[in-house]
Design an enzyme around this catalytic site. Structure first.
Site, PDB file in Angstrom:
ATOM      1  N   HIS A 166      -3.174  -2.093  -6.914  1.00  0.00           N
ATOM      2  CA  HIS A 166      -2.535  -3.339  -6.523  1.00  0.00           C
ATOM      3  C   HIS A 166      -1.207  -3.417  -7.248  1.00  0.00           C
ATOM      4  O   HIS A 166      -0.978  -4.323  -8.039  1.00  0.00           O
ATOM      5  CB  HIS A 166      -3.424  -4.544  -6.859  1.00  0.00           C
TER       6      HIS A 166
HETATM    7  C1  LIG Z   1      -9.154   2.806  -4.185  1.00  0.00           C
HETATM    8  C2  LIG Z   1      -8.446   1.624  -3.579  1.00  0.00           C
HETATM    9  C3  LIG Z   1      -9.134   0.430  -3.342  1.00  0.00           C
HETATM   10  C4  LIG Z   1      -8.473  -0.666  -2.791  1.00  0.00           C
HETATM   11  N1  LIG Z   1      -9.195  -1.796  -2.531  1.00  0.00           N
HETATM   12  C5  LIG Z   1      -8.559  -2.872  -2.021  1.00  0.00           C
HETATM   13  C6  LIG Z   1      -9.290  -4.065  -1.716  1.00  0.00           C
HETATM   14  O1  LIG Z   1     -10.507  -4.122  -1.858  1.00  0.00           O
HETATM   15  N2  LIG Z   1      -8.600  -5.133  -1.246  1.00  0.00           N
HETATM   16  C7  LIG Z   1      -7.255  -5.096  -1.047  1.00  0.00           C
HETATM   17  O2  LIG Z   1      -6.686  -6.107  -0.658  1.00  0.00           O
HETATM   18  N3  LIG Z   1      -6.542  -3.970  -1.282  1.00  0.00           N
HETATM   19  C8  LIG Z   1      -7.173  -2.854  -1.759  1.00  0.00           C
HETATM   20  N4  LIG Z   1      -6.461  -1.713  -1.976  1.00  0.00           N
HETATM   21  C9  LIG Z   1      -5.011  -1.700  -1.653  1.00  0.00           C
HETATM   22  C10 LIG Z   1      -4.740  -1.391  -0.184  1.00  0.00           C
HETATM   23  O3  LIG Z   1      -5.231  -0.131   0.143  1.00  0.00           O
HETATM   24  C11 LIG Z   1      -3.227  -1.450   0.060  1.00  0.00           C
HETATM   25  O4  LIG Z   1      -2.779  -2.754  -0.276  1.00  0.00           O
HETATM   26  C12 LIG Z   1      -2.819  -1.187   1.494  1.00  0.00           C
HETATM   27  O5  LIG Z   1      -3.324   0.005   1.982  1.00  0.00           O
HETATM   28  C13 LIG Z   1      -1.301  -1.187   1.558  1.00  0.00           C
HETATM   29  O6  LIG Z   1      -0.845  -0.956   2.875  1.00  0.00           O
HETATM   30  P1  LIG Z   1       0.583  -0.287   3.079  1.00  0.00           P
HETATM   31  O7  LIG Z   1       0.808  -0.185   4.528  1.00  0.00           O
HETATM   32  O8  LIG Z   1       1.577  -0.997   2.252  1.00  0.00           O
HETATM   33  O9  LIG Z   1       0.442   1.184   2.416  1.00  0.00           O
HETATM   34  P2  LIG Z   1      -0.565   2.365   2.784  1.00  0.00           P
HETATM   35  O10 LIG Z   1      -1.697   1.855   3.586  1.00  0.00           O
HETATM   36  O11 LIG Z   1      -0.875   3.105   1.563  1.00  0.00           O
HETATM   37  O12 LIG Z   1       0.332   3.302   3.714  1.00  0.00           O
HETATM   38  C14 LIG Z   1       1.518   3.911   3.248  1.00  0.00           C
HETATM   39  C15 LIG Z   1       1.694   5.254   3.943  1.00  0.00           C
HETATM   40  O13 LIG Z   1       3.035   5.712   3.783  1.00  0.00           O
HETATM   41  C16 LIG Z   1       3.032   7.116   3.577  1.00  0.00           C
HETATM   42  N5  LIG Z   1       4.286   7.493   2.901  1.00  0.00           N
HETATM   43  C17 LIG Z   1       4.646   7.231   1.617  1.00  0.00           C
HETATM   44  N6  LIG Z   1       5.874   7.723   1.362  1.00  0.00           N
HETATM   45  C18 LIG Z   1       6.302   8.308   2.506  1.00  0.00           C
HETATM   46  C19 LIG Z   1       7.500   9.004   2.845  1.00  0.00           C
HETATM   47  N7  LIG Z   1       8.492   9.168   1.979  1.00  0.00           N
HETATM   48  N8  LIG Z   1       7.614   9.490   4.108  1.00  0.00           N
HETATM   49  C20 LIG Z   1       6.595   9.337   5.030  1.00  0.00           C
HETATM   50  N9  LIG Z   1       5.441   8.686   4.733  1.00  0.00           N
HETATM   51  C21 LIG Z   1       5.310   8.173   3.487  1.00  0.00           C
HETATM   52  C22 LIG Z   1       1.784   7.332   2.752  1.00  0.00           C
HETATM   53  O14 LIG Z   1       1.352   8.680   2.801  1.00  0.00           O
HETATM   54  C23 LIG Z   1       0.803   6.354   3.379  1.00  0.00           C
HETATM   55  O15 LIG Z   1       0.064   6.948   4.416  1.00  0.00           O
HETATM   56  C24 LIG Z   1      -7.098  -0.589  -2.505  1.00  0.00           C
HETATM   57  C25 LIG Z   1      -6.411   0.606  -2.725  1.00  0.00           C
HETATM   58  C26 LIG Z   1      -7.082   1.714  -3.244  1.00  0.00           C
HETATM   59  C27 LIG Z   1      -6.338   2.978  -3.451  1.00  0.00           C
END
Ligand SMILES: Cc1cc2nc3c(=O)[nH]c(=O)nc-3n(C[C@H](O)[C@H](O)[C@H](O)COP(=O)(O)OP(=O)(O)OC[C@H]3O[C@@H](n4cnc5c(N)ncnc54)[C@H](O)[C@@H]3O)c2cc1C
Ligand code: SF4
Lengths: 588, 232
Positions: free
Chosen positions: A517
């Site tokens: 987080h």
């Molecule tokens: C173990 C774990 C448990 C969690 N549990 C919870 C929970 O219970 N409740 C909760 O609210 N949140 C939880 N989270 C957090 C939640 O997973 C994230 O808040 C959420 O996935 C964020 O979404 P996002 O789209 O910002 O990023 P993500 O879903 O991580 O997606 C980002 C993507 O961008 C890609 N990327 C990065 N850099 C580049 C680049 N330069 N070029 C191309 N692609 C790139 C990455 O590979 C990834 O696939 C948890 C996270 C983890 C790791």
């Protein structure tokens, strides 16, 4: 020399939760959308299928679905004086990699913030007076309030398919839900999950003390469900391999189960995997982006022109890309000027373990988001002036996994090895539970992100550098939670009890897992001199760049972030669709 | 395991193979135990030298001793697990960021900072530790009395004995972590032989389906299954 690809209307960087949502919303406008994902493609079959995914060593211990530090990492220091060193192997947080991002291997605790949290500076000033805000704390409002975001929380909860019990529908308090939550326009899409033994025991003890237990809002389906995109979920079977794993059962809400198959069917959508974006390219005047440059799996550099750039690469990577691309003025912790990298924050958690010789907990029976919660010590329930801190926590209990390598809870006097350790594993593995606090974390003048002066990644780019440490305000907050949790635990009469809460002088330790987080660094707000993004997640400086993710949080809320991340993505998508596309410009 | 049980196992395997690929996923033979394995003293390590192997057998036997209820590291074949891990991606830190500069004197809270990968740490540490034991106690670690071995491990654990050759990496920390991994990981990685460590604590392994047992306060009745479909 980069080759130039055919122009797209929109390029999305990252295909996790926010990238897939923006893909869907912008395809519905008829735009040609290309998503670039640095990691591999992933889907339930073959990547999460039974029994191969039920492998603790491969996924929970060796981090099979996470980002490999060799490919992408950052450096970390605790103070401005310390030399930042690389986060060489994963520990404290576990960013995702590949289609689905961290949305594959999250737990699914899906919260709305308290209304007060979105305007925390104003709330504190109005209720307690500005003088209680510590000088170094860079407390800010978000620039958007709860009532404006409510329809988008509702939308994300329906797409993700959240199971829970409402506590407040349009101002009416509903029995069995969270009486302190902000009003919802309707019920959750699914009823709450059934509860494990520890959660039931905790709820009973909390109720007896006059608190208000309710089921944790869960992105684990409690029944068969079809979402607004036509995607189907089936009921969670409490497999006990949720967090750090992909779901083997089409039950955990993820980009795969909730968005991707519908998105792939759109003729105007295209995605490329193993394609890492290196930077956003800017026009000569620096006011607009012309597209992005990325590296293919074969190592070839490609310039992808686009009219609109969506950064959806996860909080840390969004900030890194913006700093590398020269979007926004980098923050200076000495003068307090600049906005890029400002206000990094994390999550302040603690917990008490309880051991009961005679209770069978079956700790392997668990869902990612199973649990009972009380919010009696939430941000809007605490007198900050009297208690001497700003913040709050939710307090909960519920088994999410009992995998034996990483979840072997033993009484505090147990040796770490030898015959007594072996004996204790048998005696206590099935006979313990915990009550945890999950709390806010404020941002400070010297908690921020910038570029590292020494270490580089495999492309020769400077690594991101994190400066972060625990601060007295937040330590007082977690100590307050300890003083509330221990009496609940004692009232349950465990044979043995052990507490773990950060105390005075605690320094950030990157080794044990805490949470993924990470927040802040490219924050939203009302003023370009104190925020990187406007209230629609649009870059103040480069108007055709919109930035999704928890980087927008000015400080961290007391809840898990993704409910807010998802709602903000829909809020921003709506602004792009109705305000930006008809007339591209700075929206404020 | 008796030879006759082994024959049954072979026969069942052949039958399920004959039943066809589609069925094989659900008709795993109900093995009473895993297939017999090479005795540890005849095992030919992939990564370790003979001297290192002797050390690993001795040290893991102290960390999880055979005496008392439940398997020790030796019965669970933890040394095989560690050997295979060090020979694979974990050993070479395939996923880790290993670029310099390295600061071996960094605060432990900033995480792993040694320039050596785990396989190199084991190699350097075992050599240094065996030299030290020979000088202090007249023989390499593996040949010392159990009590002396315990004392050496305790000194390593609490920092009274430090190894300069690992350049800041905690050898004891790695060894203990890998030993517990080998004890509790799925048997496909070479340790947790016969799922005995899972039986010991009551973990049902890869069953991964418990909806009917949510909120039930009685011990779960079924024993473990492994990813390969073995039962114990
Ligand atoms: C173990 C774990 C448990 C969690 N549990 C919870 C929970 O219970 N409740 C909760 O609210 N949140 C939880 N989270 C957090 C939640 O997973 C994230 O808040 C959420 O996935 C964020 O979404 P996002 O789209 O910002 O990023 P993500 O879903 O991580 O997606 C980002 C993507 O961008 C890609 N990327 C990065 N850099 C580049 C680049 N330069 N070029 C191309 N692609 C790139 C990455 O590979 C990834 O696939 C948890 C996270 C983890 C790791
Ligand atoms: S606990 Fe439920 S939602 Fe989580 S991975 Fe298992 S079946 Fe899927």
């Amino acid at each position: 020399m980069a080759t130039t690809a055919k122009k797209k209307d929109v390029v999305i960087v990252g295909l996790g939760w926010t990238g897939s949502i923006l893909g869907m919303e912008l395809c519905e406008e008829g735009l040609e959308v290309l998503a670039l994902e640095r990691g591999p493609d992933r889907d339930t079959v073959p990547d999460f299928k039974y029994p191969d995914v039920a492998d603790e060593l491969k996924y929970a211990i060796r981090y099979g679905f996470m980002q490999r530090p060799r490919n992408s990492t950052l450096t970390i220091r605790r103070t401005l004086e310390e030399t930042a060193l690389p986060y060489r192997s994963l520990g404290s947080f576990l960013p995702g990699d590949g289609v689905g991002g961290a949305g594959v291997h999250w737990n699914g605790h899906t919260w709305r913030p308290m209304a007060e949290e979105l305007r925390l500076r104003s709330y504190v000033e109005e209720t307690f007076g500005a003088e209680i805000i510590p000088e170094e704390m860079t407390l800010q409002d978000w620039g958007v309030d709860y009532a404006e975001l409510e329809p988008y929380f509702d939308r994300f909860e329906k797409v993700a398919g959240i199971a829970g019990q409402a506590g407040n529908i349009n101002g009416e308090v509903v029995e069995g839900g969270n009486p302190f939550e902000a009003p919802r326009s309707g019920d959750f899409p699914m009823p709450p999950l059934p509860q494990t033994v520890d959660a039931l025991m905790f709820a009973e003890a909390a109720r007896a003390m006059g608190y208000h237990p309710f089921p944790r809002p869960a992105a684990n389906a409690s029944q068969a469900y079809t979402n607004p995109y036509g995607m189907q979920l089936g009921p969670c079977n409490f497999c006990g391999f949720c967090e750090r794993f992909g779901c083997l059962n089409y039950s955990k809400s993820s980009p795969q189960t909730c968005v991707m198959a519908a998105l792939k069917r759109k003729p105007n959508f295209e995605y490329k995997v193993n394609s890492e974006v290196l930077r956003v390219e800017l026009a000569r005047d620096g006011r607009t982006a012309t597209g992005v440059t990325y590296v293919t799996a074969e190592g070839e550099e490609v310039f992808q022109p686009a009219d609109l750039v969506i950064l959806a690469a996860y909080q840390l990577h969004n900030v890194h890309l913006m700093l590398l691309s020269g979007i926004g003025q980098p923050y200076d912790p000495i003068t307090g000027e600049g906005v890029m990298g400002k206000n990094y924050a994390y999550q302040m958690n603690g917990g008490t373990s309880l051991f009961f010789k005679d209770v069978e907990f079956n700790p392997f029976v668990g869902a990612g988001s199973n649990g009972m919660v009380i919010d009696d010590f939430a941000i809007n329930q605490i007198d900050f002036a009297a208690e001497g801190f700003i913040g709050g926590s939710y307090i909960s209990s519920g088994t999410t996994n009992g995998q034996p390598i990483r979840s072997m809870r033993l009484p505090p006097d147990t040796p770490g090895w030898g015959g007594d350790w072996k004996k204790a594993t048998k005696e206590w593995y099935g006979h313990s539970m915990s009550i945890g606090s999950h709390g806010s974390n404020m941002a400070y003048r010297d908690t921020y992100l910038d570029l590292d002066p020494t270490y580089q990644d495999r492309f020769g780019r400077p690594l991101l550098r994190m400066t972060f440490n625990w601060k007295p305000n937040d330590i007082r907050m977690t100590q307050f939670m300890k003083s509330k949790i221990e009496p609940i635990a004692e009232s349950m009469n465990p044979d043995i009890m052990a507490s773990g809460y950060k105390a005075d002088g605690a320094m950030y330790d990157v080794r044990p897992y805490q949470t993924t987080h990470n927040v802040g660094g490219a924050i939203m707000g009302t003023d370009p001199t104190s925020s990187a993004l406007n209230r629609y997640l649009q870059s103040w400086d480069v108007h055709n760049v919109f930035v999704m993710g928890a980087n927008a949080f000015p400080q961290n809320i007391q809840y898990n972030p993704t409910g807010v991340v998802g709602a903000l993505a829909y809020w921003s998508a709506e602004a792009i669709r109705t305000q930006y596309l008809p007339n591209p410009r700075p929206l404020i | 395991m008796s030879t006759s049980a082994f024959k049954t196992t072979r026969r069942q395997l052949l039958q399920s193979a004959a039943a066809g690929a589609a069925l094989s996923a659900i008709t795993h033979p109900a093995w009473a135990q895993s297939a017999p394995a090479v005795p540890l003293d005849e095992y030919e390590p992939t990564y370790f030298s003979a001297q290192e192997w002797a050390f690993i057998l001795a040290a893991t036997a102290r960390l999880i001793p055979s005496e008392g209820d439940g398997p020790g590291a030796i019965e669970a074949r933890v040394p095989v697990f560690i050997d295979l891990q060090l020979a694979g991606d974990f050993g070479i830190a395939a996923d880790w960021y290993m670029d310099g500069p390295h600061d071996p004197a960094a605060p432990a809270q900033l995480g792993y900072q040694s320039p050596l990968n785990p396989a190199e740490v084991y190699r350097a540490a075992i050599a240094e530790l065996d030299d030290w034991c020979s000088e202090e106690h007249g023989a390499p670690f593996a040949e010392l009395e159990a009590e002396t071995q315990n004392a050496v491990l305790t000194a390593l654990e609490n920092g009274e004995l430090t190894l300069s050759s690992t350049q800041g990496a905690s050898f004891f920390g790695l060894l203990l972590q890998n030993t517990k991994e080998g004890y509790f990981a799925d048997p496909k990685y070479g340790g947790n032989h016969g799922m005995a460590a899972w039986v010991h604590i009551g973990f049902p392994g890869a069953r991964a389906s418990f909806l009917e047992w949510v909120g039930i306060e009685r011990a779960y009745p079924l024993g473990p299954v492994s990813i390969a479909g073995e039962r114990a």
